[in-house]
Design a protein around this motif. Structure first.
Motif, mmCIF file in Angstrom:
data_model
loop_
_atom_site.group_PDB
_atom_site.id
_atom_site.type_symbol
_atom_site.label_atom_id
_atom_site.label_comp_id
_atom_site.label_asym_id
_atom_site.label_seq_id
_atom_site.Cartn_x
_atom_site.Cartn_y
_atom_site.Cartn_z
ATOM 1 N N PRO A 1 57.292 16.135 73.798
ATOM 2 C CA PRO A 1 58.151 17.252 74.144
ATOM 3 C C PRO A 1 59.388 16.769 74.899
ATOM 4 C CG PRO A 1 56.011 17.397 75.293
ATOM 5 C CD PRO A 1 55.938 16.269 74.349
ATOM 6 N N SER A 2 60.523 17.451 74.632
ATOM 7 C CA SER A 2 61.801 16.988 75.163
ATOM 8 C C SER A 2 62.023 17.514 76.586
ATOM 9 C CB SER A 2 62.933 17.464 74.248
ATOM 10 O OG SER A 2 63.218 18.819 74.528
ATOM 11 N N THR A 3 63.213 17.227 77.104
ATOM 12 C CA THR A 3 63.526 17.710 78.457
ATOM 13 C C THR A 3 64.253 19.060 78.410
ATOM 14 O OG1 THR A 3 65.567 16.445 78.370
ATOM 15 C CG2 THR A 3 63.698 15.389 79.459
ATOM 16 N N GLY A 4 64.338 19.646 77.209
ATOM 17 C CA GLY A 4 64.998 20.947 77.061
ATOM 18 C C GLY A 4 64.104 22.094 77.531
ATOM 19 N N PHE B 1 62.243 24.416 75.991
ATOM 20 C CA PHE B 1 60.895 24.547 75.426
ATOM 21 C C PHE B 1 60.012 23.375 75.868
ATOM 22 C CE2 PHE B 1 63.459 27.135 72.557
ATOM 23 C CZ PHE B 1 62.713 28.305 72.546
ATOM 24 N N GLY B 2 60.602 22.205 75.945
ATOM 25 C CA GLY B 2 59.840 21.036 76.397
ATOM 26 C C GLY B 2 59.339 21.215 77.818
ATOM 27 N N ARG B 3 60.219 21.795 78.652
ATOM 28 C CA ARG B 3 59.817 22.028 80.048
ATOM 29 C C ARG B 3 58.697 23.057 80.114
ATOM 30 N NH1 ARG B 3 65.341 21.861 81.107
ATOM 31 N NH2 ARG B 3 65.432 24.115 81.362
ATOM 32 N N GLU B 4 58.814 24.068 79.254
ATOM 33 C CA GLU B 4 57.765 25.094 79.229
ATOM 34 C C GLU B 4 56.425 24.462 78.819
ATOM 35 O OE1 GLU B 4 58.805 28.584 76.974
ATOM 36 O OE2 GLU B 4 56.744 29.334 76.993
ATOM 37 N N ARG C 1 55.450 21.340 79.130
ATOM 38 C CA ARG C 1 54.920 20.453 80.179
ATOM 39 C C ARG C 1 54.375 21.229 81.385
ATOM 40 N NH1 ARG C 1 55.678 15.225 78.958
ATOM 41 N NH2 ARG C 1 57.319 14.762 77.446
ATOM 42 N N SER C 2 54.836 22.471 81.525
ATOM 43 C CA SER C 2 54.364 23.230 82.688
ATOM 44 C C SER C 2 53.066 23.987 82.380
ATOM 45 C CB SER C 2 55.454 24.204 83.151
ATOM 46 O OG SER C 2 55.539 25.252 82.208
ATOM 47 N N LEU C 3 52.584 23.909 81.134
ATOM 48 C CA LEU C 3 51.377 24.668 80.759
ATOM 49 C C LEU C 3 50.157 24.195 81.534
ATOM 50 C CD1 LEU C 3 51.685 24.717 76.856
ATOM 51 C CD2 LEU C 3 52.002 26.652 78.417
ATOM 52 N N VAL C 4 49.407 25.119 82.040
ATOM 53 C CA VAL C 4 48.161 24.796 82.728
ATOM 54 C C VAL C 4 46.995 25.089 81.786
ATOM 55 C CG1 VAL C 4 46.834 25.135 84.844
ATOM 56 C CG2 VAL C 4 49.291 25.565 84.849
ATOM 57 N N VAL C 5 47.148 26.165 81.029
ATOM 58 C CA VAL C 5 46.135 26.545 80.044
ATOM 59 C C VAL C 5 46.793 26.465 78.679
ATOM 60 C CG1 VAL C 5 44.628 28.413 79.272
ATOM 61 C CG2 VAL C 5 45.144 28.146 81.715
ATOM 62 N N ARG C 6 46.056 26.000 77.673
ATOM 63 C CA ARG C 6 46.664 25.895 76.347
ATOM 64 C C ARG C 6 46.819 27.269 75.716
ATOM 65 N NH1 ARG C 6 44.580 20.694 73.101
ATOM 66 N NH2 ARG C 6 46.404 21.226 71.874
ATOM 67 N N PRO C 7 47.999 27.514 75.124
ATOM 68 C CA PRO C 7 48.176 28.778 74.408
ATOM 69 C C PRO C 7 47.361 28.744 73.106
ATOM 70 C CG PRO C 7 50.217 27.485 74.446
ATOM 71 C CD PRO C 7 49.173 26.645 75.076
ATOM 72 N N GLU D 1 48.665 28.952 67.204
ATOM 73 C CA GLU D 1 49.934 29.369 66.572
ATOM 74 C C GLU D 1 51.085 29.328 67.572
ATOM 75 O OE1 GLU D 1 50.788 30.022 63.600
ATOM 76 O OE2 GLU D 1 48.913 30.359 62.492
ATOM 77 N N GLU D 2 50.815 29.805 68.784
ATOM 78 C CA GLU D 2 51.843 29.848 69.824
ATOM 79 C C GLU D 2 52.194 28.415 70.253
ATOM 80 O OE1 GLU D 2 53.932 31.709 70.968
ATOM 81 O OE2 GLU D 2 54.421 31.081 73.008
ATOM 82 N N GLU D 3 51.180 27.577 70.357
ATOM 83 C CA GLU D 3 51.423 26.173 70.728
ATOM 84 C C GLU D 3 52.307 25.499 69.668
ATOM 85 O OE1 GLU D 3 48.141 23.864 72.632
ATOM 86 O OE2 GLU D 3 48.399 22.605 70.857
ATOM 87 N N ALA D 4 51.982 25.744 68.395
ATOM 88 C CA ALA D 4 52.775 25.144 67.306
ATOM 89 C C ALA D 4 54.214 25.642 67.373
ATOM 90 C CB ALA D 4 52.145 25.496 65.958
ATOM 91 N N ARG D 5 54.359 26.922 67.688
ATOM 92 C CA ARG D 5 55.706 27.503 67.756
ATOM 93 C C ARG D 5 56.532 26.843 68.854
ATOM 94 N NH1 ARG D 5 58.882 30.967 70.443
ATOM 95 N NH2 ARG D 5 57.338 31.186 72.095
ATOM 96 N N LEU D 6 55.896 26.624 70.020
ATOM 97 C CA LEU D 6 56.620 25.998 71.141
ATOM 98 C C LEU D 6 57.102 24.588 70.767
ATOM 99 C CD1 LEU D 6 54.429 27.049 74.218
ATOM 100 C CD2 LEU D 6 56.782 27.768 73.722
ATOM 101 N N PHE D 7 56.226 23.803 70.142
ATOM 102 C CA PHE D 7 56.625 22.439 69.758
ATOM 103 C C PHE D 7 57.718 22.459 68.691
ATOM 104 C CE2 PHE D 7 52.494 21.128 71.686
ATOM 105 C CZ PHE D 7 52.977 20.125 72.522
ATOM 106 N N THR D 8 57.620 23.429 67.777
ATOM 107 C CA THR D 8 58.627 23.516 66.716
ATOM 108 C C THR D 8 59.982 23.908 67.301
ATOM 109 O OG1 THR D 8 56.938 24.097 65.108
ATOM 110 C CG2 THR D 8 59.187 24.642 64.521
#
Ligand code: TYD
Length: 201
Positions: free
Chosen positions: A42-45, A47-50, A52-58, A61-68
């Motif tokens: 994940p980048s420093t942009g 979405f990447g910051r979001e 990296r800040s995850l405590v619980v995995r979404p 589908e939502e996880e894939a969307r964030l990485f995309t």
């Protein structure tokens, strides 16, 4: 003849040594007078910051969307401008990370690949560092004080590894990631020289 800037990606399970290889290769390019940038997903942009800040995995589908979305942003903010400016790009993780990691959560790897290919520039070469999962687990434990991130369980890494091992793409170069980092690095350089003989490095 001068070589066009290359887009080089490193992939592999956590603990496979990607970040070290990205660092060694970028330093090698610089030392050889080949301008390059080193980057990661994940980048420093935003979405990447979001991510990296995850405590619980979404949900998957939502996880894939964030990485995309992070990839789309990273491409337009960092990768494409760098290539356009003549810089070679060495990137830690890219499309195949989504295929392997979000595939391991039950999404269709083919569908993730198709969705990413619809917008993501293809890498010129992808180095896939392969190491046995138990060795990766040992390395992760050693490097990070045994605090595994939300993405790094044994079962999951095994599933991720099996998707990586099954990938079919002529632009993937599989490398044994077990030897010392300097040896793996020399293998990477050998392969680059073989593919692009006019690359002076
Ligand atoms: P990682 O490369 O391990 O970052 P760092 O070394 O800085 O912690 O990436 C963090 C996690 O993100 C890793 O476990 C894999 C996961 N990941 C995905 O699940 N999908 C993706 O598309 C990408 C790029 C990463």
């Amino acid at each position: 003849m001068a070589q066009n800037p290359l887009f080089i990606v490193f992939e592999g399970i956590d603990g496979s040594g990607k970040s070290t290889q990205v660092r060694l290769l970028a330093a090698r390019f610089e030392a050889c007078g080949i301008p390059c940038v080193k980057t990661a997903e994940p980048s420093t942009g935003p979405f990447g910051r979001e991510i990296r800040s995850l405590v619980v995995r979404p949900a998957p589908e939502e996880e894939a969307r964030l990485f995309t979305e992070d990839r789309r942003d990273h491409l337009h903010r960092v990768i494409l401008p760098a290539l356009k400016a003549g810089l070679t790009v060495v990137c830690d993780r890219y499309v195949y990370s989504s295929v392997a990691y979000q595939g391991a959560r039950g999404l269709s790897p083919d569908r993730i690949l198709a969705e990413n290919r619809a917008f993501a520039r293809e890498a010129d070469v992808t180095f896939l560092l392969e190491i046995p999962v138990p060795e990766a687990m040992r390395r992760i434990g050693r490097g990070r004080g045994n605090s595994f991130s939300v993405f790094e369980g044994l079962e999951e890494l095994t599933a991720v590894d099996s998707i990586y091992r099954g990938l079919k793409d002529d632009l993937i170069q599989r490398i044994d990631g077990s030897p010392p980092a300097e040896e793996v690095h020399e293998r990477v350089v050998q392969i680059l020289r073989r593919i692009w003989p006019c690359l002076y490095m």
